[in-house]
Scaffold this motif. Structure first.
Motif, PDB file in Angstrom:
ATOM      1  N   GLY A   1       3.495  12.777  14.156  1.00 28.74           N
ATOM      2  CA  GLY A   1       2.784  13.309  13.004  1.00 28.74           C
ATOM      3  C   GLY A   1       3.220  12.630  11.718  1.00 28.74           C
ATOM      4  N   THR A   2       3.091  13.342  10.605  1.00 28.42           N
ATOM      5  CA  THR A   2       3.377  12.775   9.294  1.00 28.42           C
ATOM      6  C   THR A   2       4.803  13.121   8.874  1.00 28.42           C
ATOM      7  OG1 THR A   2       1.054  12.939   8.647  1.00 28.42           O
ATOM      8  CG2 THR A   2       2.672  12.721   6.873  1.00 28.42           C
ATOM      9  N   ALA A   3       5.628  12.102   8.703  1.00 28.54           N
ATOM     10  CA  ALA A   3       7.023  12.325   8.334  1.00 28.54           C
ATOM     11  C   ALA A   3       7.235  12.312   6.834  1.00 28.54           C
ATOM     12  CB  ALA A   3       7.903  11.257   8.982  1.00 28.54           C
TER      13      ALA A   3
ATOM     14  N   CYS B   1      20.845   0.823  12.561  1.00 25.54           N
ATOM     15  CA  CYS B   1      20.326   1.966  13.315  1.00 25.54           C
ATOM     16  C   CYS B   1      18.847   1.739  13.587  1.00 25.54           C
ATOM     17  CB  CYS B   1      20.558   3.252  12.524  1.00 25.54           C
ATOM     18  SG  CYS B   1      19.943   4.739  13.347  1.00 25.54           S
ATOM     19  N   TYR B   2      18.503   1.613  14.850  1.00 26.36           N
ATOM     20  CA  TYR B   2      17.114   1.468  15.275  1.00 26.36           C
ATOM     21  C   TYR B   2      16.894   2.509  16.357  1.00 26.36           C
ATOM     22  CZ  TYR B   2      12.768  -0.675  16.941  1.00 26.36           C
ATOM     23  OH  TYR B   2      11.454  -0.914  17.299  1.00 26.36           O
ATOM     24  N   ASN B   3      16.206   3.585  16.001  1.00 28.51           N
ATOM     25  CA  ASN B   3      16.113   4.724  16.898  1.00 28.51           C
ATOM     26  C   ASN B   3      15.309   4.403  18.149  1.00 28.51           C
ATOM     27  OD1 ASN B   3      16.476   7.532  17.627  1.00 28.51           O
ATOM     28  ND2 ASN B   3      16.695   7.926  15.434  1.00 28.51           N
ATOM     29  N   GLU B   4      15.286   5.324  19.093  1.00 26.25           N
ATOM     30  CA  GLU B   4      14.868   5.011  20.464  1.00 26.25           C
ATOM     31  C   GLU B   4      13.405   4.658  20.630  1.00 26.25           C
ATOM     32  OE1 GLU B   4      16.492   7.699  19.485  1.00 26.25           O
ATOM     33  OE2 GLU B   4      18.230   8.107  20.774  1.00 26.25           O
ATOM     34  N   LEU B   5      12.566   4.978  19.683  1.00 21.42           N
ATOM     35  CA  LEU B   5      11.140   4.696  19.776  1.00 21.42           C
ATOM     36  C   LEU B   5      10.677   3.967  18.526  1.00 21.42           C
ATOM     37  CD1 LEU B   5       9.813   8.167  21.022  1.00 21.42           C
ATOM     38  CD2 LEU B   5      10.276   6.149  22.428  1.00 21.42           C
ATOM     39  N   ALA B   6       9.609   3.196  18.672  1.00 22.37           N
ATOM     40  CA  ALA B   6       9.050   2.488  17.521  1.00 22.37           C
ATOM     41  C   ALA B   6       8.393   3.422  16.520  1.00 22.37           C
ATOM     42  CB  ALA B   6       8.046   1.446  18.000  1.00 22.37           C
ATOM     43  N   THR B   7       8.239   4.693  16.860  1.00 21.15           N
ATOM     44  CA  THR B   7       7.667   5.665  15.927  1.00 21.15           C
ATOM     45  C   THR B   7       8.744   6.432  15.158  1.00 21.15           C
ATOM     46  OG1 THR B   7       7.560   7.319  17.685  1.00 21.15           O
ATOM     47  CG2 THR B   7       5.583   5.994  17.299  1.00 21.15           C
ATOM     48  N   LYS B   8      10.013   6.127  15.408  1.00 22.67           N
ATOM     49  CA  LYS B   8      11.100   6.790  14.684  1.00 22.67           C
ATOM     50  C   LYS B   8      11.700   5.814  13.681  1.00 22.67           C
ATOM     51  CE  LYS B   8      12.514   9.786  18.550  1.00 22.67           C
ATOM     52  NZ  LYS B   8      13.645  10.157  19.452  1.00 22.67           N
ATOM     53  N   GLN B   9      12.074   6.321  12.498  1.00 26.69           N
ATOM     54  CA  GLN B   9      12.675   5.448  11.521  1.00 26.69           C
ATOM     55  C   GLN B   9      13.863   6.129  10.851  1.00 26.69           C
ATOM     56  OE1 GLN B   9       9.235   6.329  11.037  1.00 26.69           O
ATOM     57  NE2 GLN B   9       9.915   8.159   9.959  1.00 26.69           N
TER      58      GLN B   9
ATOM     59  N   MET C   1       0.859  -1.185   0.000  1.00 28.33           N
ATOM     60  CA  MET C   1       0.000   0.000   0.000  1.00 28.33           C
ATOM     61  C   MET C   1       0.893   1.232   0.000  1.00 28.33           C
ATOM     62  SD  MET C   1      -1.160  -0.129   4.031  1.00 28.33           S
ATOM     63  CE  MET C   1      -1.248  -1.912   4.101  1.00 28.33           C
ATOM     64  N   LEU C   2       0.314   2.392  -0.158  1.00 26.10           N
ATOM     65  CA  LEU C   2       1.045   3.646  -0.056  1.00 26.10           C
ATOM     66  C   LEU C   2       0.881   4.224   1.351  1.00 26.10           C
ATOM     67  CD1 LEU C   2       0.187   5.344  -3.461  1.00 26.10           C
ATOM     68  CD2 LEU C   2       2.310   4.197  -2.835  1.00 26.10           C
ATOM     69  N   SER C   3       1.948   4.834   1.863  1.00 28.17           N
ATOM     70  CA  SER C   3       1.908   5.404   3.206  1.00 28.17           C
ATOM     71  C   SER C   3       2.688   6.710   3.232  1.00 28.17           C
ATOM     72  CB  SER C   3       2.512   4.424   4.213  1.00 28.17           C
ATOM     73  OG  SER C   3       2.629   5.024   5.496  1.00 28.17           O
ATOM     74  N   ASN C   4       2.166   7.684   3.987  1.00 29.16           N
ATOM     75  CA  ASN C   4       2.935   8.913   4.231  1.00 29.16           C
ATOM     76  C   ASN C   4       3.591   8.908   5.613  1.00 29.16           C
ATOM     77  OD1 ASN C   4       0.730   9.337   5.900  1.00 29.16           O
ATOM     78  ND2 ASN C   4      -0.085  11.075   4.722  1.00 29.16           N
ATOM     79  N   LEU C   5       3.688   7.701   6.210  1.00 30.51           N
ATOM     80  CA  LEU C   5       4.397   7.487   7.467  1.00 30.51           C
ATOM     81  C   LEU C   5       3.892   8.409   8.579  1.00 30.51           C
ATOM     82  CD1 LEU C   5       6.390   6.355   5.184  1.00 30.51           C
ATOM     83  CD2 LEU C   5       8.128   6.493   6.968  1.00 30.51           C
ATOM     84  N   THR C   6       2.600   8.340   8.828  1.00 29.16           N
ATOM     85  CA  THR C   6       2.004   9.082   9.941  1.00 29.16           C
ATOM     86  C   THR C   6       2.120   8.258  11.218  1.00 29.16           C
ATOM     87  OG1 THR C   6       0.455  10.246   8.508  1.00 29.16           O
ATOM     88  CG2 THR C   6      -0.108  10.100  10.841  1.00 29.16           C
ATOM     89  N   MET C   7       2.661   8.856  12.262  1.00 27.07           N
ATOM     90  CA  MET C   7       2.801   8.216  13.566  1.00 27.07           C
ATOM     91  C   MET C   7       1.990   8.995  14.598  1.00 27.07           C
ATOM     92  SD  MET C   7       4.847   5.729  12.855  1.00 27.07           S
ATOM     93  CE  MET C   7       6.008   5.273  11.565  1.00 27.07           C
TER      94      MET C   7
END
Length: 286
Positions: free
Chosen positions: A69-71, A200-208, A59-65
């Motif tokens: 917010g939307t990254a 690299c796996y940043n500190e939160l599951a909402t960071k990429q 699917m398409l995603s704008n990576l909203t967490m």
């Protein structure tokens, strides 16, 4: 030979394609032919193998967490997203189907990132079992399926290593013309020599953080030439692609697939910002 230009300004600046660009997919322009891998069937959907019946589509995603917010993606607003179900062993797959014109070296490059769904306020870095890339190729004599995966975790243990799959499962004959087989399971994988890598796996599951993958393969010899992920490179000399006799009706097939699978009962995600397929010779940066 100078590097080719592309009308999608800047897309190739972050890749190193060979001399002829076959496709350069930026998912700001839609899925562009990437689709679900559907298990083979004939006469009835009941003939789809059980392991393939719930593959999840791209699917398409704008990576909203929920917190940040939307990254957007690395190069724009949208990425191709693969999302499993919230069930251990669930698999999501995206496939692009085309054919090759000359038996020569090919290079596949992608910017990608993998994360679990942020359902809890924890690191969750063992929820994704693995993500990977495979090719589905055929010449006049053989069907060849190079597989590479990053095994992130298995059960409660972090793994952080690259693996390849050298041997196929036995195919299931559906009819005289149609066969099927399951090749993305958690079995039959072999460690890439020296393939340990901490990403690299940043500190939160909402960071990429985005990562760059390169896979080189030779269609003439049907052998790996090598692969790279971020700052690490590996030779293809010891990597065996999954190989079997040619199947009916698949001559000169060149399919590219990405997948992600879940290690826990939490959805696992793979985001792909862009994919470039090129063939031919190495080019300079002039």
């Amino acid at each position: 030979m100078s590097r080719p230009l592309l009308t999608s300004a800047g897309l190739l600046d972050d890749h190193r394609p060979l001399s002829r660009v076959v496709l350069a997919d930026d998912f700001d322009h839609g899925l562009q032919g990437w689709t679900l891998l559907t298990g083979n069937y004939e006469g009835s959907l009941d003939t789809v193998l059980p392991e393939q019946r719930d593959f999840r589509p791209p699917m398409l995603s704008n990576l909203t967490m929920w917190d940040t917010g939307t990254a957007g993606s690395l190069h724009g607003s949208y990425a191709m997203k693969l999302a499993t179900r919230a069930r251990r062993d669930s698999i999501a797959v995206a496939l692009k189907r085309l054919t090759w014109q000359r038996a020569e070296p090919i290079r596949i490059e992608a910017w990608l990132t993998s994360k679990p769904e942020a359902t809890t306020m924890t690191l969750s870095d063992r929820d994704v079992r693995s993500f990977g890339i495979f090719l589905d190729l055929q010449d006049h004599d053989h069907r060849v399926m190079p597989h590479l995966r990053f095994l992130n975790a298995d059960g409660d243990r972090r793994q952080h290593r690259w693996q390849y799959k050298p041997a196929p499962r036995r195919a299931t004959q559906i009819s005289g013309e149609t066969r099927t087989h399951f090749h993305l399971g958690n079995d039959g994988w072999v460690d890439v020599p020296g393939g340990q890598q901490d990403l690299c796996y940043n500190e939160l599951a909402t960071k990429q953080n985005w990562h760059h993958l390169t896979v080189d393969f030779d269609l003439a010899t049907m052998r790996f030439l090598g692969f790279a992920f971020n700052d690490r490179q590996w030779s293809g000399a010891e990597l065996e692609p999954l190989t079997m006799p040619a199947w009916p009706n698949l001559d000169t097939m060149l399919n590219i697939g990405f997948w992600v699978d879940a290690n826990t009962d939490t959805r696992s995600f793979l985001y792909v910002d862009s994919v470039v397929l090129s063939t031919g010779e190495e080019v300079d940066d002039a």
